[in-house]
Structure formats: C-alpha cells, structure tokens
Motif scaffolding. Structure first.
Motif, PDB file in Angstrom:
ATOM      1  N   ARG A 187     -28.840 -28.447 -14.959  1.00 17.15           N
ATOM      2  CA  ARG A 187     -27.775 -27.698 -14.286  1.00 17.15           C
ATOM      3  C   ARG A 187     -27.857 -26.208 -14.612  1.00 17.15           C
ATOM      4  N   TYR A 188     -28.237 -25.906 -15.845  1.00 14.16           N
ATOM      5  CA  TYR A 188     -28.352 -24.493 -16.210  1.00 14.16           C
ATOM      6  C   TYR A 188     -29.455 -23.806 -15.403  1.00 14.16           C
ATOM      7  N   LEU A 189     -30.577 -24.488 -15.217  1.00 12.96           N
ATOM      8  CA  LEU A 189     -31.677 -23.905 -14.447  1.00 12.96           C
ATOM      9  C   LEU A 189     -31.256 -23.602 -13.010  1.00 12.96           C
ATOM     10  N   ILE A 190     -30.462 -24.485 -12.416  1.00 12.81           N
ATOM     11  CA  ILE A 190     -29.982 -24.248 -11.055  1.00 12.81           C
ATOM     12  C   ILE A 190     -29.094 -23.003 -11.019  1.00 12.81           C
ATOM     13  N   ALA A 191     -28.181 -22.908 -11.980  1.00 10.90           N
ATOM     14  CA  ALA A 191     -27.302 -21.747 -12.043  1.00 10.90           C
ATOM     15  C   ALA A 191     -28.101 -20.467 -12.272  1.00 10.90           C
ATOM     16  N   PHE A 192     -29.063 -20.537 -13.185  1.00 10.04           N
ATOM     17  CA  PHE A 192     -29.898 -19.374 -13.475  1.00 10.04           C
ATOM     18  C   PHE A 192     -30.667 -18.940 -12.225  1.00 10.04           C
ATOM     19  N   PHE A 193     -31.207 -19.891 -11.491  1.00 11.64           N
ATOM     20  CA  PHE A 193     -31.960 -19.584 -10.275  1.00 11.64           C
ATOM     21  C   PHE A 193     -31.106 -18.786  -9.291  1.00 11.64           C
ATOM     22  N   VAL A 194     -29.853 -19.186  -9.144  1.00 18.22           N
ATOM     23  CA  VAL A 194     -28.983 -18.563  -8.150  1.00 18.22           C
ATOM     24  C   VAL A 194     -28.568 -17.153  -8.567  1.00 18.22           C
ATOM     25  N   VAL A 233     -21.329 -18.407 -10.842  1.00 16.70           N
ATOM     26  CA  VAL A 233     -20.162 -18.709 -11.680  1.00 16.70           C
ATOM     27  C   VAL A 233     -19.777 -20.182 -11.554  1.00 16.70           C
ATOM     28  N   PHE A 234     -19.682 -20.679 -10.333  1.00 13.12           N
ATOM     29  CA  PHE A 234     -19.308 -22.081 -10.125  1.00 13.12           C
ATOM     30  C   PHE A 234     -20.343 -23.037 -10.720  1.00 13.12           C
ATOM     31  N   LEU A 235     -21.615 -22.692 -10.591  1.00 14.11           N
ATOM     32  CA  LEU A 235     -22.663 -23.561 -11.137  1.00 14.11           C
ATOM     33  C   LEU A 235     -22.669 -23.548 -12.660  1.00 14.11           C
ATOM     34  N   LEU A 236     -22.393 -22.394 -13.259  1.00 12.18           N
ATOM     35  CA  LEU A 236     -22.319 -22.322 -14.720  1.00 12.18           C
ATOM     36  C   LEU A 236     -21.139 -23.136 -15.255  1.00 12.18           C
ATOM     37  N   LEU A 237     -20.062 -23.201 -14.489  1.00  9.70           N
ATOM     38  CA  LEU A 237     -18.908 -23.999 -14.907  1.00  9.70           C
ATOM     39  C   LEU A 237     -19.243 -25.489 -14.989  1.00  9.70           C
ATOM     40  N   ARG A 238     -20.317 -25.900 -14.311  1.00 12.37           N
ATOM     41  CA  ARG A 238     -20.720 -27.307 -14.304  1.00 12.37           C
ATOM     42  C   ARG A 238     -21.686 -27.653 -15.438  1.00 12.37           C
ATOM     43  N   VAL A 239     -22.111 -26.648 -16.196  1.00 11.07           N
ATOM     44  CA  VAL A 239     -23.054 -26.888 -17.290  1.00 11.07           C
ATOM     45  C   VAL A 239     -22.298 -27.400 -18.510  1.00 11.07           C
ATOM     46  N   LEU A 286     -21.995 -15.893 -20.123  1.00  8.42           N
ATOM     47  CA  LEU A 286     -22.724 -15.696 -18.868  1.00  8.42           C
ATOM     48  C   LEU A 286     -21.780 -15.712 -17.665  1.00  8.42           C
ATOM     49  N   ILE A 287     -20.764 -16.524 -17.708  1.00 14.29           N
ATOM     50  CA  ILE A 287     -19.787 -16.558 -16.621  1.00 14.29           C
ATOM     51  C   ILE A 287     -19.072 -15.224 -16.504  1.00 14.29           C
ATOM     52  N   TYR A 288     -18.639 -14.676 -17.635  1.00  9.86           N
ATOM     53  CA  TYR A 288     -17.952 -13.383 -17.625  1.00  9.86           C
ATOM     54  C   TYR A 288     -18.875 -12.273 -17.114  1.00  9.86           C
ATOM     55  N   ILE A 289     -20.145 -12.333 -17.494  1.00  9.10           N
ATOM     56  CA  ILE A 289     -21.093 -11.309 -17.045  1.00  9.10           C
ATOM     57  C   ILE A 289     -21.288 -11.391 -15.534  1.00  9.10           C
ATOM     58  N   ASN A 290     -21.371 -12.596 -15.004  1.00  5.60           N
ATOM     59  CA  ASN A 290     -21.503 -12.753 -13.548  1.00  5.60           C
ATOM     60  C   ASN A 290     -20.285 -12.187 -12.818  1.00  5.60           C
ATOM     61  N   LEU A 291     -19.100 -12.354 -13.384  1.00  2.46           N
ATOM     62  CA  LEU A 291     -17.892 -11.793 -12.775  1.00  2.46           C
ATOM     63  C   LEU A 291     -17.941 -10.270 -12.746  1.00  2.46           C
ATOM     64  N   ILE A 292     -18.508  -9.681 -13.807  1.00  3.58           N
ATOM     65  CA  ILE A 292     -18.653  -8.224 -13.841  1.00  3.58           C
ATOM     66  C   ILE A 292     -19.650  -7.767 -12.779  1.00  3.58           C
ATOM     67  N   TRP A 293     -20.732  -8.526 -12.597  1.00  5.33           N
ATOM     68  CA  TRP A 293     -21.714  -8.199 -11.557  1.00  5.33           C
ATOM     69  C   TRP A 293     -21.055  -8.199 -10.173  1.00  5.33           C
ATOM     70  N   LYS A 307     -19.248 -16.007 -30.569  1.00  4.51           N
ATOM     71  CA  LYS A 307     -17.821 -16.291 -30.696  1.00  4.51           C
ATOM     72  C   LYS A 307     -17.317 -17.288 -29.661  1.00  4.51           C
ATOM     73  N   ILE A 308     -17.757 -17.123 -28.407  1.00  5.90           N
ATOM     74  CA  ILE A 308     -17.192 -17.970 -27.345  1.00  5.90           C
ATOM     75  C   ILE A 308     -18.211 -18.904 -26.705  1.00  5.90           C
ATOM     76  N   GLY A 309     -19.500 -18.757 -27.046  1.00 10.14           N
ATOM     77  CA  GLY A 309     -20.531 -19.608 -26.474  1.00 10.14           C
ATOM     78  C   GLY A 309     -21.333 -18.913 -25.383  1.00 10.14           C
ATOM     79  N   ASN A 310     -22.557 -19.330 -25.207  1.00 12.49           N
ATOM     80  CA  ASN A 310     -23.457 -18.692 -24.242  1.00 12.49           C
ATOM     81  C   ASN A 310     -22.988 -18.830 -22.800  1.00 12.49           C
ATOM     82  N   ILE A 311     -22.609 -20.027 -22.416  1.00 14.08           N
ATOM     83  CA  ILE A 311     -22.258 -20.280 -21.016  1.00 14.08           C
ATOM     84  C   ILE A 311     -21.025 -19.480 -20.606  1.00 14.08           C
ATOM     85  N   LYS A 312     -19.992 -19.483 -21.433  1.00 17.02           N
ATOM     86  CA  LYS A 312     -18.790 -18.705 -21.106  1.00 17.02           C
ATOM     87  C   LYS A 312     -19.117 -17.214 -20.989  1.00 17.02           C
TER      88      LYS A 312
END
Length: 444
Positions: A256-263, A428-434, A325-332, A318-323
C-alpha cells in the motif's frame, strides 16, 4: 582495507557522501544552469524580452522547446524504469552493487561533461548527452539507495537518509555558487561573455561527481555474494524480481505504501523538473535579470531543503513516518494552489522557499520509510529498491506526459501545476490506508 561493520559511523558517512558527489547533477543540470542555458539557446525574444519564437527543428519536425526537452526527459526515465529492475536483480545475485553504482556514476558524469559541446547545429549530440546523463544519475541511485539497509540499522536509517540529502544540498549549492560567480562575473576570469563559463559549469559538474564519489567507493562493502555473470544469471535476475513482487503483495503495509508513493511522487518529481521552465516563461521579471533571479530561487530551495530534511526526520520520530508524509502532502497541495496565481519574482521566491521545506523532507522520509518496511531478513535489497525506483520513474514519465498534454490543451503551464493537486490529494487518501506498524511491531 577491512570492511566496516553495519551501523559504523564512518560507513554511514561514506554512504551519505555520495549525495554530496552526485547532487550537483539535479541542481546544475536538471534545475538551474542547463534549463536557463537551453532556454537562451532555443527561445527567440524581441527587444522588450517577449517571446516571438520558441520552436526547435529536430529530426525534420519543429518542436516546442519545452515539449522537446520534456519528451527526451520522459524517454530517459522510461529507459531507467526498464533497466533498473533488470540490473538490480543481477546486482543482488552477483553481489556487485558497487560496480553497477560506479558504472552509472561514470556514465552520467562523462555525459555531463559532454554537454560542453551542446549547440543547435549538433542538437542530436547535446540531447544524447542530456539523455545519458539522466540515465546515469537515476540508475546509480537504484544501487545507492539499495545500500541503505546494508550500512545502517532500522533505527539509524531515517537519520542517515536525511543526512545524505542534507549533504547533497550543501555540496550542490557550493558548486552552483562557484558556477554562478564564474558566469555572472566572467570578466574576472578573462572570459569575453557568459557563454564559455556556462558550458564549463557542465564540465565542473562531471568532475565533481566523479571525484567526490571516490570516498564513497573506498568504504562501501563490495557485496554479499560471489557469483559469475553468466547467461543463467540474467534469467535469475528476473526470477528474483518475481519473488520480490510476490513478497510485496504479501506485505500489505509495503504494498500500500508503494502505491501511495507512486501517486504523490508523480507530482513531486514533475514539479521539480518543470519549476525552472515555469519561471522562465510564466513570470514577469521586469528589469530584474531572470537568470540571476531563477538561480537565487533555486539556491533558496536547496538551502531550505537542508532544514526541511532534518526537521522532517525529527517530526517522524515523534508522530511516525506515515503521518508526517500525510502532513507534507497537504502542504504540497497548498503550494500548488498558491503557485497558480504567482506572477512576480517575490511571489516565486516565497513559493521556492516553501517547496524547499517540503521537498527535502518528502524525498528523504519516503526513502527511509520504504527501507524500514523491508523484511528484516532481506538480502536482495537492490531488487526491492528497484521497485521503489521504478515506481518513481514511471510516475515521472506519466507526470511529464500529463504536464505536456494539459499545457498544450489549455495553453498554460499554470493549469498543469494546478492539475497535479489531484495526485497529492490521492496520495493523502492512499497514505491513510497504510498500516502504522510493520512486522516486529516497528512503528513508522
């Protein structure tokens, strides 16, 4: 020389130092000096600075200058995406990741030097050098990234990855400043105009890349196997890739992470590749020198990216890698929306600083997150990382193609950037599924 043990500080530093060596390519060739040089060579302007012709004849066809370089870029990434899983499978079986790393390093560096002779009369040669330099750089990263789990333990990998990116940003900025001084103050060095020092920048890039990479080669382990490269090995490379693919489907988190990363990587890499071309054609620079302004903005991106990579690494703890990455995508998403409206250099500088902050973070954390998700007993790391790199490269091919199509249909690069917001939202949605935990309860 005795091989340094995994987790050794000197070994990690030597690995990270390759970022110092090779990061001059994406800065000087992909982002800064070459795009400006290419634009000056292929765009005809009137006395007021307005574009009156931006077509380039090649192979009997008149191409838009941006479209031509985009097609060459996409073609090179397509080649890389085909080569990397094939070569990495062989590298893991034969156990000679270092030899592959060296080969593509030298291919890319020598091709950078070849750009010294880039001119419209021999356009095919210049584009070939650009094509091969891109293949050399990105193919070498397959084997460089694959060393991360070999040289650092999971709890060291976020920091090691961020250190590599930070060293790369610093080293590339140093060379860019040297090149910028040589170009803008060409009379100090006895040059008649900025043409020759601009071309010499391509030579310095290749020499820097080859020279500093030697420190990395001195300490990296040779490999974990000893096997001859035979015809059977070629087929075994594909067999290994098939095993990796099966294991990816069994590892829900990694899959699932690879799919999110691809997008989301599709959008990130496309923006990084087109940013300078956007600045050349879409901004009103007025009386300000566009070349100086663009390079200043690129320097700003690089310097802020150093802080971004380190801050992201700390936040992930502090909060984990996936979280994170989600915040960074929101900034993008916010950055893309803002970029749609910018028209002045000051606005472009603000956008550049924002891009730098999240660019360093998303690149370093994406790499280390994937590395930490790999099975703990995995020894064929190059094959695993080939899937990571192939995802990134195919994403770039699609992203560059869509960028060209949207720009051609709508007549504006701005619309292409706004279109990329879709991929960040999907990311963001795909990362939430990881899943937040991997095998062995290792939090990421």
């Amino acid at each position: 020389m005795k091989q340094l043990p995994k987790g050794n500080k000197k070994l990690i530093n030597a690995w990270a130092f390759y970022d110092w060596a090779n990061s001059v390519y994406p800065l000087v060739i992909s982002s800064a000096i070459f795009p400006i040089f290419y634009g000056a060579l292929t765009i005809v302007r009137n006395s007021d600075g307005q574009i009156i012709d931006d077509t380039v004849p090649f192979l009997g066809i008149n191409f838009n200058n941006d479209s031509l370089i985009s097609y060459v870029t996409a073609a090179a990434f397509l080649v890389v995406s085909v080569l990397s899983p094939f070569l990495s499978g062989i590298a893991d079986y034969v156990g000679n990741k270092k030899n592959f790393l060296k080969f593509f390093c030298y291919l890319g560096a020598v091709s950078c030097i070849g750009l010294f002779w880039f001119q419209l009369e021999f356009l095919w040669f210049g584009l070939l050098c650009y094509f091969l330099a891109l293949i050399g750089f990105w193919s070498s990263l397959v084997f460089y990234n694959a060393y991360l789990p070999d040289i650092a333990f999971p709890n060291q990998q976020d920091k090691a990855s961020a250190k590599g990116f930070s060293m790369g940003y610093i080293g590339s900025v140093i060379l860019l400043i040297l090149c910028l001084v040589m170009i803008l103050k060409y009379d100090w060095f006895g040059f008649e105009n900025e043409g020759l020092p601009t071309r010499l920048s391509f030579v310095l890039t290749g020499v820097w890349w080859i020279g500093f990479s030697q420190y990395t080669y001195r300490y990296l382990p040779k490999g974990n196997k000893k096997a001859r490269l035979t015809r059977n090995v070629l087929f075994n490379g594909f067999k290994e890739l098939r095993k990796i693919w099966v294991s990816l489907k069994e590892n829900v988190q990694l899959y699932r992470y690879l799919i999110a990363f691809f997008v989301y990587s599709m959008a990130v890499q496309t923006i990084m590749l087109i940013a300078t071309y956007f600045g050349i054609e879409e901004l009103d620079w007025g009386e300000q020198d566009a070349t100086t302004g663009l390079i200043v903005s690129i320097l700003l991106i690089q310097l802020v990216a150093v802080a971004g990579a380190m801050l992201t690494s700390r936040l992930a703890l502090k909060i984990g890698n996936i979280k994170t990455l989600i915040y960074i995508n929101l900034i993008w998403i916010a950055i893309c929306g803002y970029a749609y409206y910018i028209v002045t250099p000051i606005q472009f500088y603000f956008a550049a600083a924002s891009v730098g902050l999240v660019m360093g973070g998303i690149q370093s954390l994406s790499r280390s997150t994937y590395s930490k998700m790999l099975p703990e007993n995995a020894i064929d790391t190059a094959s695993y990382f080939s899937f990571y790199d192939v995802s990134e490269k195919i994403g770039i091919v699609i992203g560059m193609f869509l960028y060209g199509i949207v720009a051609q249909i709508t007549g504006s690069v701005r619309n292409s950037i706004l279109f990329l917001v879709i991929f960040f939202i999907a990311g963001v949605f795909l990362l939430l599924r990881v899943p937040q935990k991997s095998v062995g309860e290792r939090k990421i």
